[in-house]
Design a protein around this motif. Structure first.
Motif, PDB file in Angstrom:
ATOM      1  N   LYS A 218       0.818  -0.917  -0.142  1.00  0.00           N
ATOM      2  CA  LYS A 218      -0.086   0.394  -0.076  1.00  0.00           C
ATOM      3  C   LYS A 218       0.681   1.312   0.553  1.00  0.00           C
ATOM      4  N   ALA A 219       1.781   0.774   1.070  1.00  0.00           N
ATOM      5  CA  ALA A 219       3.145   2.701   0.721  1.00  0.00           C
ATOM      6  C   ALA A 219       3.057   2.663  -0.267  1.00  0.00           C
ATOM      7  N   THR A 220       3.749   1.988  -0.962  1.00  0.00           N
ATOM      8  CA  THR A 220       4.615   1.449  -2.221  1.00  0.00           C
ATOM      9  C   THR A 220       3.600   1.936  -2.971  1.00  0.00           C
ATOM     10  N   ARG A 221       2.237   1.610  -3.677  1.00  0.00           N
ATOM     11  CA  ARG A 221       1.906   2.515  -4.543  1.00  0.00           C
ATOM     12  C   ARG A 221       1.437   3.681  -4.532  1.00  0.00           C
ATOM     13  N   GLU A 222       1.281   4.322  -2.879  1.00  0.00           N
ATOM     14  CA  GLU A 222       1.263   5.927  -2.732  1.00  0.00           C
ATOM     15  C   GLU A 222       2.333   6.210  -3.100  1.00  0.00           C
ATOM     16  N   SER A 223       3.095   6.028  -3.110  1.00  0.00           N
ATOM     17  CA  SER A 223       4.665   7.230  -3.343  1.00  0.00           C
ATOM     18  C   SER A 223       4.315   6.770  -5.074  1.00  0.00           C
ATOM     19  N   ILE A 224       4.160   5.923  -5.317  1.00  0.00           N
ATOM     20  CA  ILE A 224       3.508   5.731  -7.147  1.00  0.00           C
ATOM     21  C   ILE A 224       2.630   6.342  -7.485  1.00  0.00           C
ATOM     22  N   ARG A 225       2.205   7.149  -6.804  1.00  0.00           N
ATOM     23  CA  ARG A 225       0.428   7.923  -7.276  1.00  0.00           C
ATOM     24  C   ARG A 225       1.173   9.144  -7.044  1.00  0.00           C
ATOM     25  N   LYS A 226       1.980   9.808  -6.538  1.00  0.00           N
ATOM     26  CA  LYS A 226       2.794  11.347  -6.072  1.00  0.00           C
ATOM     27  C   LYS A 226       3.594  11.482  -7.287  1.00  0.00           C
ATOM     28  N   LEU A 227       3.945  10.239  -8.790  1.00  0.00           N
ATOM     29  CA  LEU A 227       5.204  10.396  -9.668  1.00  0.00           C
ATOM     30  C   LEU A 227       4.207  11.516 -10.538  1.00  0.00           C
ATOM     31  N   LYS A 228       4.450  12.031 -11.382  1.00  0.00           N
ATOM     32  CA  LYS A 228       4.001  12.217 -12.535  1.00  0.00           C
ATOM     33  C   LYS A 228       3.789  11.645 -13.369  1.00  0.00           C
ATOM     34  N   PRO A 229       1.814  10.588 -13.849  1.00  0.00           N
ATOM     35  CA  PRO A 229       2.023   9.445 -14.933  1.00  0.00           C
ATOM     36  C   PRO A 229       2.463  10.191 -16.130  1.00  0.00           C
ATOM     37  N   GLY A 230       3.160   8.639 -16.683  1.00  0.00           N
ATOM     38  CA  GLY A 230       4.213   8.525 -18.327  1.00  0.00           C
ATOM     39  C   GLY A 230       4.498   7.598 -18.706  1.00  0.00           C
ATOM     40  N   THR A 231       5.077   7.592 -20.048  1.00  0.00           N
ATOM     41  CA  THR A 231       6.533   6.603 -19.952  1.00  0.00           C
ATOM     42  C   THR A 231       7.511   7.638 -20.192  1.00  0.00           C
ATOM     43  N   TYR A 232       8.398   7.128 -19.839  1.00  0.00           N
ATOM     44  CA  TYR A 232       9.499   8.006 -20.284  1.00  0.00           C
ATOM     45  C   TYR A 232      10.928   6.699 -20.449  1.00  0.00           C
TER      46      TYR A 232
END
Length: 515
Positions: A218-232
């Motif tokens: 849960k904590a890892t998914r919450e950290s990812i959700r704070k990032l700018k979405p997209g493909t890099y």
């Protein structure tokens, strides 16, 4: 589960697996385990999910060990296991990617009930066959393949397997000394875990495991959700022994809605005829390490925190090789896996990544005869270059990144085989310039104290393509591998003469930002 109780029990679990690792390191025979810390230790639940890892170890071992847990449970259903059983494998595709890394899994019992497993993976001195180098033509030339078997059955040694191992390796006493260290340290951990359960009044770790894993995910998914979405996208190219150039390409997709990150290696180089191919377990291990170290390194590293990170690669490419590809020097490519991922993450979190570094450690293995005619085989020993610079800090010099192993002291090496080191120093100025400077490599020079020919497996990379800088930073210097002053780039084992002089000049890291 109550948060305070969970924190108390969690700190105890970390202490138990860390004590397991320290015990293993203290009693291991191999210098690369004892001195360099080339190992991994972890606790698994009954489903084969990694719950907690020791505070020491390499990412390639730890996260590969995490993947091996499920394979062991599939091969040995929990209802069939008995107290005293010890499980073992070095299958590259089920564990850590090459034969030298042997994984031992010991079922943990409490009050007669199976409650989980303690596992370890370490690099062994020898596994027969070709050796550490990249010269084998397929995996069967590389050494003894141990499928998933029982090393001990209800406390009794599997004599057939013991005899098979002993007659297929050059240094059986060292190999069995290290295996004994893996078994005894896991038995110690089992006792510590049983004592913890008695203190807490638990019958097993099922609820505890579920709580730790679910909270971590849960904590890892919450950290990812704070990032700018997209493909890099990121790309890294480097030369390997023999002169071939390998390119790794990544597309890192951040899905903020689901809280997942997907790393796709499509477009990377195809398979190599040399033993530098990488199994998916090892690729996954260093991919997840790159993400986790930038995303939220304070979170526990376990099944839950690894679950939201997906890694895909075309079947048969160099980072998803298929049987019977040779893999013994898989670290030569595998340790570059974080580089293109960090370049992609630069577009998302530029303050948390670093420029390209020297990449894979330069590994050395020597075989020969002592003055009295007795043969010797050195344990693998490593030399690092400079790390890449960070946005606000210079890169450390002569530091093993991303593996994290230490160098075996020259005094230990000189005491264990007839080698004489004549030079070991920082390679001043080899790091790339920039607003933050890349770390420097190092210079190591030696010769053998023997009157007869000897064999050298030396795996040196980045001798023509230097580590790139980031955000305008300058590249570091490429490395040099010299024999009697002449440059060498050889994937295969070399026959050396008495008195030959070997010099390694490892690469410097790339700079970050314009100076």
């Amino acid at each position: 589960m109550d948060g305070i109780e969970l924190e108390i029990v969690w700190s105890n679990l970390i202490s138990i697996v860390s004590e397991q690792a320290k015990a293993l390191q203290r009693i291991a025979f191999s210098p690369i385990v004892r001195e360099a810390g080339d190992l991994a230790n972890a606790l698994f639940d009954r489903q084969g999910r990694m719950v907690a890892q020791a505070v020491t170890g390499t990412p390639g071992h730890i996260n590969s060990l995490a993947a091996a847990g499920k394979h062991f449970v599939d091969a040995f259903p929990t209802q069939t296991l008995r107290e005293g059983d010890v499980l073992i494998t070095n299958d590259p595709w089920l564990s850590a990617g090459h034969f030298f890394d042997i994984t031992v899994m010991l079922p943990a019992f409490h009050k007669g009930k199976l409650i989980g497993f303690f596992g370890s993976t370490i690099h062994h001195t020898d596994i027969g066959g070709y050796g550490v180098g990249a010269g084998a033509r397929d995996v069967h030339e590389e050494g003894l393949w141990i499928p998933m078997l029982k090393l001990y059955d209800a406390g009794e040694p599997n004599q057939t397997l013991h005899h098979m191992i002993r007659t297929n390796v050059r240094t059986p006493d060292h190999v069995f000394g290290d295996l004994a260290a893996q078994v005894s340290s896991a038995r110690l951990a089992c006792k510590r875990l049983s004592a913890l359960l008695d203190r807490q009044g638990y019958d097993d770790i099922d609820e505890l495991s579920e709580e730790i894993i679910s909270r971590s995910e849960k904590a890892t998914r919450e950290s990812i959700r704070k990032l700018k979405p997209g493909t890099y996208h990121g790309e890294s190219s480097f030369d390997v022994p023999g002169g071939d150039v390998i390119t790794l390409k990544t597309a890192v997709t951040v899905d903020a809605k689901d809280g997942t990150i997907t790393i796709d290696f499509t477009g990377s180089s195809g398979p190599s005829p040399h033993g530098i191919n990488v199994v998916m377990n090892y690729t996954h291990a260093y991919s997840t390490f790159a993400i986790r170290s930038c995303l939220d390194p304070e979170l526990p590293n376990n099944f839950g925190s690894l679950a939201p990170i997906k890694v895909v690669a075309p079947e048969g490419c160099i980072v998803n090789c298929k049987y019977p590809a040779p893999v013994n020097a898989r670290h030569v490519v595998g340790m570059y896996v974080p580089m293109p991922i960090l370049k992609a993450l630069y577009h998302v979190m530029p303050d948390r990544v670093l420029a390209e570094g020297s990449g894979a450690v330069w590994t050395i293995q020597i075989q020969g005869k002592n003055a009295n005619g007795t043969p010797f085989t050195s344990s693998m020993f490593n030399y690092s270059g400079g790390m890449g610079a960070r946005q606000t800090k210079s890169g450390p010099s002569a530091t093993c990144y991303p593996t994290g192993v230490a160098a075996v002291p020259v005094e230990v090496l000189e005491a264990s085989m007839p080698i004489l080191f004549t030079r070991k120093e920082i390679r001043e100025g080899s790091g790339g310039a920039g607003a933050s400077r890349g770390g420097d490599g190092q210079i190591i020079q030696w010769r053998m104290r023997t009157d007869s020919d000897w064999l050298l497996n030396a795996v040196a990379s980045r001798t023509s393509l230097p580590p790139e800088g980031l955000d305008g930073g300058a590249p570091g210097e490429a490395g040099r591998f010299l024999v009697n002053g002449k440059s060498v780039s050889e994937a295969r084992k070399m026959v050396m003469k008495a008195g030959d002089d070997v010099t390694l000049e490892t690469p410097g890291g790339g700079g970050y930002g314009r100076g």
